[in-house]
Design a protein around this motif. Structure first.
Motif, PDB file in Angstrom:
ATOM      1  N   THR A  62      18.444   3.922 -27.826  1.00 44.10           N
ATOM      2  CA  THR A  62      19.411   4.269 -28.888  1.00 44.10           C
ATOM      3  C   THR A  62      20.493   5.551 -28.622  1.00 44.10           C
ATOM      4  OG1 THR A  62      17.294   5.852 -29.531  1.00 44.10           O
ATOM      5  CG2 THR A  62      17.130   3.802 -30.552  1.00 44.10           C
ATOM      6  N   ALA A  63      20.796   5.835 -28.185  1.00 43.63           N
ATOM      7  CA  ALA A  63      21.401   6.940 -27.200  1.00 43.63           C
ATOM      8  C   ALA A  63      21.098   7.442 -26.246  1.00 43.63           C
ATOM      9  CB  ALA A  63      20.690   7.993 -28.769  1.00 43.63           C
ATOM     10  N   LEU A  64      22.640   7.652 -25.433  1.00 43.43           N
ATOM     11  CA  LEU A  64      22.723   8.155 -23.997  1.00 43.43           C
ATOM     12  C   LEU A  64      23.293   9.130 -24.041  1.00 43.43           C
ATOM     13  CD1 LEU A  64      22.811   7.670 -20.774  1.00 43.43           C
ATOM     14  CD2 LEU A  64      25.189   6.127 -21.728  1.00 43.43           C
ATOM     15  N   ASP A  65      22.966  10.889 -23.235  1.00 46.55           N
ATOM     16  CA  ASP A  65      23.241  11.686 -23.193  1.00 46.55           C
ATOM     17  C   ASP A  65      23.658  11.610 -21.846  1.00 46.55           C
ATOM     18  OD1 ASP A  65      23.902  14.468 -22.696  1.00 46.55           O
ATOM     19  OD2 ASP A  65      21.838  15.110 -23.482  1.00 46.55           O
ATOM     20  N   THR A  66      24.954  11.743 -20.978  1.00 44.14           N
ATOM     21  CA  THR A  66      24.978  11.473 -19.899  1.00 44.14           C
ATOM     22  C   THR A  66      25.360  12.479 -19.500  1.00 44.14           C
ATOM     23  OG1 THR A  66      27.980  11.658 -20.366  1.00 44.14           O
ATOM     24  CG2 THR A  66      26.450   8.862 -19.725  1.00 44.14           C
ATOM     25  N   ASP A  67      25.367  14.402 -19.660  1.00 46.62           N
ATOM     26  CA  ASP A  67      24.924  15.468 -19.046  1.00 46.62           C
ATOM     27  C   ASP A  67      23.819  15.858 -18.852  1.00 46.62           C
ATOM     28  OD1 ASP A  67      27.976  16.021 -19.344  1.00 46.62           O
ATOM     29  OD2 ASP A  67      27.929  16.128 -21.884  1.00 46.62           O
ATOM     30  N   GLY A  68      22.930  15.224 -19.997  1.00 50.78           N
ATOM     31  CA  GLY A  68      21.791  15.538 -19.871  1.00 50.78           C
ATOM     32  C   GLY A  68      20.980  14.384 -18.698  1.00 50.78           C
ATOM     33  N   HIS A  69      21.666  13.396 -18.949  1.00 49.40           N
ATOM     34  CA  HIS A  69      21.415  11.764 -17.595  1.00 49.40           C
ATOM     35  C   HIS A  69      19.815  11.389 -18.639  1.00 49.40           C
ATOM     36  CE1 HIS A  69      22.722  11.826 -13.614  1.00 49.40           C
ATOM     37  NE2 HIS A  69      23.640  12.544 -14.826  1.00 49.40           N
ATOM     38  N   VAL A  70      19.860  11.081 -19.836  1.00 48.95           N
ATOM     39  CA  VAL A  70      18.669  10.825 -20.495  1.00 48.95           C
ATOM     40  C   VAL A  70      18.940  10.021 -21.550  1.00 48.95           C
ATOM     41  CG1 VAL A  70      17.211  11.833 -22.225  1.00 48.95           C
ATOM     42  CG2 VAL A  70      17.314  13.518 -20.962  1.00 48.95           C
ATOM     43  N   VAL A  71      18.358   9.095 -21.706  1.00 44.92           N
ATOM     44  CA  VAL A  71      18.323   7.434 -22.467  1.00 44.92           C
ATOM     45  C   VAL A  71      17.360   7.881 -23.791  1.00 44.92           C
ATOM     46  CG1 VAL A  71      18.559   4.839 -22.807  1.00 44.92           C
ATOM     47  CG2 VAL A  71      19.379   5.939 -20.741  1.00 44.92           C
ATOM     48  N   SER A  72      17.850   7.821 -25.274  1.00 45.11           N
ATOM     49  CA  SER A  72      16.416   7.446 -26.058  1.00 45.11           C
ATOM     50  C   SER A  72      16.314   6.382 -26.108  1.00 45.11           C
ATOM     51  CB  SER A  72      17.431   8.508 -27.011  1.00 45.11           C
ATOM     52  OG  SER A  72      17.677   9.724 -26.713  1.00 45.11           O
ATOM     53  N   THR A  73      15.137   5.913 -26.004  1.00 42.22           N
ATOM     54  CA  THR A  73      14.695   4.850 -26.707  1.00 42.22           C
ATOM     55  C   THR A  73      13.548   4.837 -27.441  1.00 42.22           C
ATOM     56  OG1 THR A  73      13.007   4.632 -25.445  1.00 42.22           O
ATOM     57  CG2 THR A  73      14.485   4.248 -24.035  1.00 42.22           C
ATOM     58  N   THR A  74      13.310   3.791 -28.816  1.00 41.65           N
ATOM     59  CA  THR A  74      12.170   3.933 -29.554  1.00 41.65           C
ATOM     60  C   THR A  74      10.875   3.773 -29.474  1.00 41.65           C
ATOM     61  OG1 THR A  74      11.896   1.689 -29.742  1.00 41.65           O
ATOM     62  CG2 THR A  74      14.028   1.482 -30.887  1.00 41.65           C
ATOM     63  N   SER A  75      10.874   4.350 -27.597  1.00 49.93           N
ATOM     64  CA  SER A  75       9.471   4.760 -27.092  1.00 49.93           C
ATOM     65  C   SER A  75       9.211   5.614 -26.440  1.00 49.93           C
ATOM     66  CB  SER A  75       8.768   3.965 -26.492  1.00 49.93           C
ATOM     67  OG  SER A  75       9.476   3.207 -25.022  1.00 49.93           O
ATOM     68  N   GLY A  76      10.474   6.267 -26.755  1.00 49.53           N
ATOM     69  CA  GLY A  76      10.432   7.768 -25.905  1.00 49.53           C
ATOM     70  C   GLY A  76      12.040   7.673 -24.982  1.00 49.53           C
ATOM     71  N   ASP A  77      12.189   8.641 -25.011  1.00 49.85           N
ATOM     72  CA  ASP A  77      12.611   9.410 -23.622  1.00 49.85           C
ATOM     73  C   ASP A  77      13.090   9.405 -22.494  1.00 49.85           C
ATOM     74  OD1 ASP A  77      14.218  10.586 -25.470  1.00 49.85           O
ATOM     75  OD2 ASP A  77      14.477  12.557 -24.839  1.00 49.85           O
ATOM     76  N   VAL A  78      13.714   8.353 -21.342  1.00 54.02           N
ATOM     77  CA  VAL A  78      13.964   7.828 -20.342  1.00 54.02           C
ATOM     78  C   VAL A  78      14.943   8.478 -19.215  1.00 54.02           C
ATOM     79  CG1 VAL A  78      13.715   6.020 -18.348  1.00 54.02           C
ATOM     80  CG2 VAL A  78      13.085   5.963 -20.940  1.00 54.02           C
ATOM     81  N   THR A  79      14.226   9.382 -17.789  1.00 52.82           N
ATOM     82  CA  THR A  79      15.241  10.377 -17.153  1.00 52.82           C
ATOM     83  C   THR A  79      15.744   9.435 -15.852  1.00 52.82           C
ATOM     84  OG1 THR A  79      13.991  11.334 -16.022  1.00 52.82           O
ATOM     85  CG2 THR A  79      14.265  12.895 -17.884  1.00 52.82           C
ATOM     86  N   TYR A  80      17.057   9.589 -16.381  1.00 54.40           N
ATOM     87  CA  TYR A  80      17.512   9.076 -14.591  1.00 54.40           C
ATOM     88  C   TYR A  80      18.957   9.562 -13.765  1.00 54.40           C
ATOM     89  CZ  TYR A  80      22.050   9.023 -16.532  1.00 54.40           C
ATOM     90  OH  TYR A  80      23.063   9.472 -18.458  1.00 54.40           O
ATOM     91  N   GLU A  81      18.605   9.237 -12.482  1.00 55.01           N
ATOM     92  CA  GLU A  81      19.612   9.946 -11.389  1.00 55.01           C
ATOM     93  C   GLU A  81      20.917   9.296 -11.812  1.00 55.01           C
ATOM     94  OE1 GLU A  81      18.689  11.637  -8.184  1.00 55.01           O
ATOM     95  OE2 GLU A  81      16.511  11.150  -9.155  1.00 55.01           O
ATOM     96  N   ARG A  82      20.838   7.402 -11.527  1.00 48.31           N
ATOM     97  CA  ARG A  82      21.888   6.125 -11.895  1.00 48.31           C
ATOM     98  C   ARG A  82      21.315   5.573 -13.481  1.00 48.31           C
ATOM     99  NH1 ARG A  82      23.124   6.170  -5.492  1.00 48.31           N
ATOM    100  NH2 ARG A  82      24.243   8.307  -4.971  1.00 48.31           N
ATOM    101  N   LEU A  83      22.111   5.210 -13.972  1.00 48.54           N
ATOM    102  CA  LEU A  83      22.395   4.290 -15.190  1.00 48.54           C
ATOM    103  C   LEU A  83      23.210   3.338 -14.658  1.00 48.54           C
ATOM    104  CD1 LEU A  83      20.382   3.951 -17.569  1.00 48.54           C
ATOM    105  CD2 LEU A  83      22.698   5.258 -18.588  1.00 48.54           C
ATOM    106  N   LEU A  84      22.121   1.834 -15.142  1.00 53.39           N
ATOM    107  CA  LEU A  84      23.065   0.945 -15.184  1.00 53.39           C
ATOM    108  C   LEU A  84      22.908   0.184 -16.207  1.00 53.39           C
ATOM    109  CD1 LEU A  84      24.857  -1.574 -13.950  1.00 53.39           C
ATOM    110  CD2 LEU A  84      22.534  -3.048 -13.179  1.00 53.39           C
ATOM    111  N   LEU A  85      24.027  -0.157 -17.274  1.00 53.15           N
ATOM    112  CA  LEU A  85      24.282  -0.819 -18.721  1.00 53.15           C
ATOM    113  C   LEU A  85      24.173  -2.483 -18.492  1.00 53.15           C
ATOM    114  CD1 LEU A  85      26.161   2.021 -20.189  1.00 53.15           C
ATOM    115  CD2 LEU A  85      24.239   1.850 -20.148  1.00 53.15           C
TER     116      LEU A  85
END
Length: 373
Positions: A80-103
């Motif tokens: 649902t949302a992306l925070d590229t500074d914090g490296h966090v993807v918000s989802t309908t089941s909670g936040d997921v952190t990443y070091e590298r992300l593929l969209l």
């Protein structure tokens, strides 16, 4: 290092596979909004829709493969949302952190107001459930209206006719596929469908009243890339997520592939390609780069279609404004065609000439028009 892949379609599933097959042993999380594990979409308008192929053949892997290879597959989860500074993807089941992300969020069908105002049931084709619905609607004496004579619209029309349905196709252009193929080759597809009993209404506007007599309206007016997540993260976006030749976005830790990627192709310039082959091959290159490589993606776009007794493959990226040179016989629908721009071959296709594919690729990569014979 943790890698998160958003989009559990063909591109996302291929990227996860490539990471493991190439020896990456870090954390991999694969997020998908659908309940299914990753699958290919071409069968939904081809073999599966025709009833010739089993659904199992469309899946990238059985579901258990992901657990067996330590891929954290989470289906039914929407980002649902992306925070590229914090490296966090918000989802309908909670936040997921990443070091590298593929969209790899894919695309969604464009809605068609005129169809939805007709009072007739309306179908779009993107998911397994969509294909199942169409298959159930086709049959002898069923009246199917298709709006849009692009690849999906024509494949659906062919499948409906082969199931015995009466089919009418509405298209605003003067020929089907005109913007992609130009008039010379587009006329081949018009003749093909008329020969198989499709009522082609070309150069036609369509009103709700035109559709009122159908049992089902299939809207095939293209797709829109799903860009909301990329925008929420502040990524540079135009027609798609702007990525460089290595598929990196304006934020280097974030890559994008498939339907959403507006890619700086080193030979063809910037383009966004909505085809199966691009989803697979961009995903493989992106997987290598997520794991630390710096590979350039320079494969030529490729797609195919099967309609009635015509099979074709297309390589490159042409337009209706290019000169078209044909080798072979248009009337018998066995030929090769080359799109030439400023003296250079930029695209090529064959119809029912299955030894041609390597030659087509070579012509587009070299830019040289082959001699006929």
């Amino acid at each position: 290092m943790s890698i998160v892949i958003v989009g559990a379609g063909l591109a996302g599933g291929t990227a996860a596979t490539e990471l493991r097959e190439q020896g990456y042993d870090g954390k991999v999380v694969l997020l998908g909004a659908e309940e299914h594990p990753p699958y290919e979409r071409p069968p939904l308008s081809k073999g599966y829709l025709l009833g010739n192929d089993a659904l199992d053949s469309a899946f990238v892997h059985p579901r258990e493969w992901y657990a067996e290879h330590d891929v954290d597959l989470r289906t039914g989860v929407e980002a649902t949302a992306l925070d590229t500074d914090g490296h966090v993807v918000s989802t309908t089941s909670g936040d997921v952190t990443y070091e590298r992300l593929l969209l790899a969020t894919g695309a969604e069908p464009r809605r068609l107001a005129v169809a939805e105002e007709s009072g007739v049931p309306v179908a779009y084709l993107r998911t397994i459930e969509d294909s199942d619905r169409l298959k159930a609607a086709f049959g002898e004496g069923r009246r199917i209206a298709v709006v849009g004579a692009g690849w999906i619209g024509l494949e659906v029309a062919a499948a409906a006719r082969e199931a015995g349905s009466d089919v009418t196709v509405f298209e605003t252009a003067e020929l089907p596929l005109l913007r992609v193929l130009g008039p010379t080759v587009a006329e081949v597809f018009a003749g093909l469908h008329r020969e198989h009993g499709v009522d082609l209404r070309l150069g036609a506007s369509v009103s709700p009243q035109d559709l009122a007599g159908a049992d089902l309206v299939v809207a095939g007016v293209g797709v829109s890339p799903r860009l909301d997540l990329a925008r929420s993260g502040g990524l540079a976006v135009d027609d798609g997520v702007l990525v460089d030749a290595t598929l990196r976005s304006s934020v280097p830790s974030v890559l994008a592939v498939g339907d959403i990627a507006s890619h700086a192709h080193p030979l063809l310039g910037r383009l966004r390609v909505e085809h199966w082959d691009t989803a697979i091959n961009q995903a493989k290159t992106a997987a290598h780069n997520l794991a630390g490589a710096d590979e350039v993606y320079d494969a030529m776009p490729y797609f195919f279609t099967d309609q009635y007794d015509l099979g074709m493959e297309y390589v490159g990226h042409g337009s209706a404004d290019d000169e078209v040179v044909v080798h072979g016989d248009l009337e018998s629908r066995t030929f090769r065609a080359f799109w030439v721009r400023e003296g250079r071959v930029v695209a090529a296709m064959h119809a029912n000439d299955w030894d041609a594919t390597d030659d087509l690729r070579a012509a587009v990569r070299s830019g040289e028009l082959p001699t006929e014979g």
